[in-house]
Write a protein that holds these residues in place. Sequence first.
Motif, PDB file in Angstrom:
ATOM      1  N   LEU A  51       0.983  -1.170  -0.004  1.00 45.72           N
ATOM      2  CA  LEU A  51       0.140   0.054  -0.096  1.00 45.72           C
ATOM      3  C   LEU A  51       0.947   1.190  -0.036  1.00 45.72           C
ATOM      4  CD1 LEU A  51      -2.700  -1.039   2.340  1.00 45.72           C
ATOM      5  CD2 LEU A  51      -2.900  -0.576   0.089  1.00 45.72           C
ATOM      6  N   ARG A  52       1.862   1.345   0.879  1.00 48.38           N
ATOM      7  CA  ARG A  52       2.744   2.416   0.959  1.00 48.38           C
ATOM      8  C   ARG A  52       3.464   2.814  -0.622  1.00 48.38           C
ATOM      9  NH1 ARG A  52       4.807   6.372   0.664  1.00 48.38           N
ATOM     10  NH2 ARG A  52       6.706   7.157   1.637  1.00 48.38           N
TER      11      ARG A  52
ATOM     12  N   ASP B  53       0.665   3.775  -2.951  1.00 48.11           N
ATOM     13  CA  ASP B  53       0.254   5.099  -2.559  1.00 48.11           C
ATOM     14  C   ASP B  53       1.229   6.327  -3.222  1.00 48.11           C
ATOM     15  OD1 ASP B  53      -2.099   4.313  -1.795  1.00 48.11           O
ATOM     16  OD2 ASP B  53      -1.451   4.628   0.499  1.00 48.11           O
TER      17      ASP B  53
ATOM     18  N   ARG C  64      -6.497   3.511   7.051  1.00 48.51           N
ATOM     19  CA  ARG C  64      -6.077   3.403   5.550  1.00 48.51           C
ATOM     20  C   ARG C  64      -7.007   2.269   4.801  1.00 48.51           C
ATOM     21  NH1 ARG C  64      -5.948   2.635   1.048  1.00 48.51           N
ATOM     22  NH2 ARG C  64      -4.298   2.948  -0.434  1.00 48.51           N
TER      23      ARG C  64
ATOM     24  N   ALA D 126      -5.803   0.408  -4.553  1.00 39.67           N
ATOM     25  CA  ALA D 126      -4.634   1.111  -4.885  1.00 39.67           C
ATOM     26  C   ALA D 126      -4.049   0.829  -6.054  1.00 39.67           C
ATOM     27  CB  ALA D 126      -3.883   0.884  -3.714  1.00 39.67           C
TER      28      ALA D 126
ATOM     29  N   ASN E  92       6.339  -0.292   6.571  1.00 41.30           N
ATOM     30  CA  ASN E  92       6.763   1.109   6.233  1.00 41.30           C
ATOM     31  C   ASN E  92       7.983   1.273   6.111  1.00 41.30           C
ATOM     32  OD1 ASN E  92       4.247   2.397   6.271  1.00 41.30           O
ATOM     33  ND2 ASN E  92       4.041   2.280   8.500  1.00 41.30           N
TER      34      ASN E  92
ATOM     35  N   VAL F 209       2.191   4.443   6.061  1.00 43.61           N
ATOM     36  CA  VAL F 209       1.071   3.987   5.052  1.00 43.61           C
ATOM     37  C   VAL F 209      -0.281   4.552   5.501  1.00 43.61           C
ATOM     38  CG1 VAL F 209       0.301   2.147   6.588  1.00 43.61           C
ATOM     39  CG2 VAL F 209       0.068   1.856   4.141  1.00 43.61           C
TER      40      VAL F 209
ATOM     41  N   ALA G 103      -2.076   8.590   2.910  1.00 47.07           N
ATOM     42  CA  ALA G 103      -2.026   8.636   1.720  1.00 47.07           C
ATOM     43  C   ALA G 103      -1.622   9.901   0.714  1.00 47.07           C
ATOM     44  CB  ALA G 103      -3.329   7.964   1.115  1.00 47.07           C
TER      45      ALA G 103
END
Length: 460
Positions: free
Chosen positions: A19-20, A23, A71, A226, A439, A456, A459
């Motif tokens: 996700l990090r 994003d 998130r 995402a 992260n 994370v 965003a």
Amino acid sequence: MTVRVGVVGGGLAGITAALRCADAGCAVTLLEARPRLGGLAASFHRGELRIDNGQHVFLRCCTSYRQLLDRLGVADLVTLQDRLDIPVHLPGRRPARLRRSTLPAPLHLAGALLRYRPLSFPDRVRMVGAALALRQVDPADPATDAISFGDWLAEHGQSRRAVDALWDLVGVATLNATADAASLAPGATVFQLGLLTDATAGDIGWSRVPLGRLHDDAAALGLHDAGVQVHISTKVRALERTAGGWQLTSEREGERVEESVVDQLICAVPPAATERLLPEGAVDLPRGWSAALGSSPIVNVHVVYDRRVLDTPFAAGVDTPVQWVFDRTEQSGLHRVHSAPAQYVAVSLSAADDVIRTPTARLREQMLPALAALLPAARDARVLDFFVTREPHATFRPAPGTGALRPPPHTRTPGLFLAGAWTDTGWPATMEGAVRSGNAAADAALAPAGAPSGSVGVAP
């Protein structure tokens, strides 16, 4: 040019890292060997019930994990105590309670410790002194990691009874090791972060739904939204550094697959699998480091009664084989199967080396009388179901000296990064540690590409 990132592993660390990176604008592919996401913090079906593989809670100080829930849009599916409050049950005795006050730390626990009936008054007084001394320990000092937490407690006046009835009450559940078997470094970290620095830090939170709703269902949707390509039931067999990036070879539905080449690779799988996959010399650790890091088991005993036996969301046990017991009635959907007042409770047994191989029938013989001794209503209750789940390698084993075997997110190999609760996060092997590692690995992977750093939870 869009940076291509591959993430191997779909536990909390891999989900967070994916996700990090997504994003931040990367093209991300996540590969997970299991048929679901969430790692060990997940759920499975038993008939019409949805059962959590293990009992996982978090604390108010678990800010990274709570940001991940935000998130994913599921923060409303968990609850968090207004004030730390732990019912402590003892066989044949009135329950005790560890409840903080509104005073600032460390005074917020002084009253609870001085009133803690499972200990003698001299033990309670000595415990306050040890807690104040523990605040001064530096967990980052390599010398701290070489010391046994149990030895340190003994040197600071803690009796065997005090270790068993309070220090291990908290420590075993978070470290997955007894004080005698654990390093002082993670032991100090647990108590400093959770109980001794900020008065609100140790307030306990838990999911009101099956963990699979949070870490599988919601995570799959969040990753999809995402733009992350997710391949479950896909086991990575090999990875190779090529001129164009990283080439991954995987196995999916029994077929060998060469995945698309990626520029950056985050390996977020357990230590033994990581060591098998990493190129020679990728980490500054001796050969066999994953075996030296070791693993520690967790066993969960699940019991469905025909009536309510536990009147709080959870309770801890002293002078009993029952370490912690949780009410899982609502989360499992029990009332869709059995009419009220049936109740489903789960007993979590951490550092479970002595019972990991105990047959289910024997555990039933041990645990049902133990529960009846703690919970009077269980004495006359009828057992509707009894089963056991086991994780032989639930976490790394935080023995003295193992801090040196927890690598950072960077490796010696360009474009290759590590994540997992077992890496050098500064935390024990918890959900918070896993998210923090994700992260950290993502930030390390993004930095060479010129992408912004962050977490994370926010965003862009």
